[in-house]
Design a protein around this motif. Structure first.
Motif: not given
Length: 189
Positions: A178-182, A175-176
């Protein structure tokens, strides 16, 4: 496999063979308390048959008790016990042998998980924190608090994490990473 298919062993002689077989398959000394938990705690060997069997095996030189530096006693197999495991194993059904070895592997895996992951339940005014720590030799790999509205749900959350702590840790990392800026579309304003 159902419990009805393999009721607890009541015969000390059969228990002798099973205990020797297990120690042979594990191939390392086993804590006295761990062997009891595996054999009796999983309803594979009856308590009385287990006690008679251990007394017989230790007095006849098939199993010896070792005291390690930490003061904890371990059972280990002697040459006589190894012969018993090899030559007499077929006198006990494969279902019992497999069930005992499987119980031991699950038991040791659970102990390993408990040593690598610590879970504490911290009471709050409303609810609980489930404090999860994945331990490494010198540092924590993960130190995380999760909120639960009550103790029952906190306990359930902790139990679910302990089923597969490595998988839980892996999902946190996935999750960390693959987290992308919205992204925002400013054209609608």
């Amino acid at each position: 496999m159902s419990k009805m298919a393999t009721p607890p062993i009541m015969d000390p002689h059969t228990a002798n063979i099973l205990i020797c077989y297990l120690l042979y398959r594990i191939d390392k000394p086993v804590r006295v308390s761990h062997l009891y938990d595996i054999a009796v705690g999983n309803d594979i060997i009856n308590y009385f048959a287990y006690q008679d069997s251990i007394a017989y095996l230790t007095s006849h030189g098939s199993v010896e008790v070792e005291k390690h530096n930490n003061g904890i006693e371990y059972y280990s197999l002697t040459e006589n016990g190894i012969r018993t495991a090899k030559e007499l194993r077929n006198y006990v059904g494969k279902a019992y042998r497999d069930k005992l070895v499987s119980a031991a592997l699950h038991y040791f895996a659970r102990i390993k998980r408990q040593n690598e992951v610590k879970i504490d339940y911290i009471p709050l005014q409303k609810g609980y924190y489930v404090h999860v720590r994945c331990l490494d030799v010198q540092d924590d790999l993960l130190d995380l608090k999760l909120y639960a509205p009550d103790y029952t749900q906190a306990k359930f959350l902790g139990e679910q994490i302990m089923l597969n702590p490595a998988g839980f840790y892996g999902k946190i990392l996935d999750a960390a990473f693959s987290n992308e800026e919205e992204s925002y579309d400013l054209s609608d304003n």
